[in-house]
Write a protein that holds these residues in place. Structure first.
Motif, mmCIF file in Angstrom:
data_model
loop_
_atom_site.group_PDB
_atom_site.id
_atom_site.type_symbol
_atom_site.label_atom_id
_atom_site.label_comp_id
_atom_site.label_asym_id
_atom_site.label_seq_id
_atom_site.Cartn_x
_atom_site.Cartn_y
_atom_site.Cartn_z
ATOM 1 N N GLU A 184 0.836 -1.210 0.000
ATOM 2 C CA GLU A 184 0.000 0.000 0.000
ATOM 3 C C GLU A 184 0.868 1.257 0.000
ATOM 4 O O GLU A 184 0.609 2.212 -0.747
ATOM 5 C CB GLU A 184 -0.917 0.006 1.226
ATOM 6 C CG GLU A 184 -1.796 1.250 1.314
ATOM 7 C CD GLU A 184 -2.523 1.374 2.647
ATOM 8 O OE1 GLU A 184 -3.158 2.430 2.861
ATOM 9 O OE2 GLU A 184 -2.462 0.442 3.477
ATOM 10 N N LEU A 234 2.218 2.056 -3.422
ATOM 11 C CA LEU A 234 1.224 2.560 -4.365
ATOM 12 C C LEU A 234 0.764 3.980 -4.038
ATOM 13 O O LEU A 234 0.574 4.799 -4.939
ATOM 14 C CB LEU A 234 0.022 1.617 -4.425
ATOM 15 C CG LEU A 234 0.241 0.321 -5.200
ATOM 16 C CD1 LEU A 234 -0.939 -0.626 -5.028
ATOM 17 C CD2 LEU A 234 0.453 0.596 -6.682
ATOM 18 N N ALA A 252 -5.391 2.002 -3.833
ATOM 19 C CA ALA A 252 -4.298 1.050 -3.591
ATOM 20 C C ALA A 252 -4.844 -0.321 -3.221
ATOM 21 O O ALA A 252 -4.441 -1.339 -3.791
ATOM 22 C CB ALA A 252 -3.380 1.576 -2.488
#
Length: 319
Positions: A242, A245, A256
């Motif tokens: 995460e 992203l 994400a």
């Protein structure tokens, strides 16, 4: 540290297929229902990337620089049938294997759902879903750029309008394959979108300048190798993935987790702020108001390593 399982990413599927040239049989797991997955696909009333007809799925699939139109159907309880519709097209063994790999990934056939069903049967929020939709798979988006685009396009608008935006993008910049009077589209490549200006993308009907910038910027990251599916698959922790992203402009936590769930297949991906998830929980529990984030965390406490599938099954009540 909780680790993700990528049981089927980069998995060789040669032992899962029977290649007969124009036709291929692909093995499906016990916990699979072609009917349930077809029914799920049919809820997308303005889908531009596949066509449903007479219980069969028609889709253009690209492998490297080649593309083919395939018909996907139920064969028996243990197999799906993939048929290359253009009998005059010469298709190499590598492309046929690539198409089978795409279908295997699209239907998430490499995930063993037995543990999920065992957990869900004891879960007040999921017990009805797994009975109602038994055999449903988390129908994915195998291409990273397509998954990110779909996440960006869907930000802060309703699902119907998101499909309209996707169709505009596909029909302006994607590749069209035709067969017997029907047109089948391939999603635009990152290379194509990276070469565009914001004005060119806006002219195709994208609604905001910001979204155009996000689509182009992300395409450029993929083209120059800064961002790739292979790179993200090396990350074993959902929080770490995460973080990678959300560093990208235009990708927040919701987008994400959507990408990690639908493309990277991280079991713990959990778009907890998703409006559809909130509405599904409200529907199942017959609540007067949407649940709070704290309440969702409490309800999902038993979903460890199945947050992604739990979300997908709850979505199915609405879509």
């Amino acid at each position: 540290m909780q680790h993700e399982l990528h049981a089927h990413s980069n998995l060789s599927i040669t032992n899962q297929i029977q290649d007969h040239g124009q036709d291929m049989l692909i093995s499906v797991p016990k916990e699979f229902s072609f009917t349930e997955n077809y029914s799920h696909l049919s809820t997308a009333t303005n889908e531009s990337l596949y066509t449903l007809r007479d219980g069969m799925i028609y889709k253009a699939i690209a492998v490297d620089q080649e593309a083919a139109i395939v018909e996907i159907s139920n064969y028996d309880e243990h197999h799906m049938l993939i048929r290359f519709v253009d009998e005059h097209q010469s298709i190499s063994s590598a492309v046929r294997i690539g198409v089978a790999q795409y279908v295997y990934d699209w239907f998430d056939l490499g995930t063993d759902l037995a543990p999920f069903y065992k957990m869900a049967a004891q879960d007040p929020l999921l017990e009805q879903a797994v009975v109602s939709f038994y055999g449903l798979r988390n129908m994915g988006i195998p291409d990273l750029y397509e998954a990110i685009c779909w996440g960006i396009l869907g930000q802060q608008i309703n699902l119907g309008f998101a499909y309209t935006l996707k169709r505009r993008l596909v029909e302006h910049f994607g590749q069209a394959l035709t067969y017997e009077g029907e047109t089948y589209w391939l999603f635009p490549t990152a290379e194509t979108i990276a070469s565009l200006t914001v004005d060119e993308l806006s002219a195709a009907g994208m609604t905001t300048v910001k979204k155009c910038e996000y689509l182009i910027d992300t395409a450029k990251l993929i083209v120059d190798g800064t961002l790739s599916k292979e790179q993200l698959l090396q990350v074993t922790d959902v929080k770490q993935a995460e973080k990678l992203l959300v560093k990208i402009r235009g990708i927040g936590p919701w987008t994400a987790h959507y990408v990690l769930m639908r493309c990277l297949r991280m079991p713990s991906a959990f778009p907890i702020d998703d409006v559809g998830l909130h509405n599904s929980i409200k529907h199942v529990l017959k609540m007067d108001a949407k649940p709070t984030k704290a309440h969702i965390l409490e309800l999902s406490a038993g979903w460890t390593l199945w947050e992604s599938y739990a979300t997908f099954y709850l979505w199915r009540f609405l879509y």
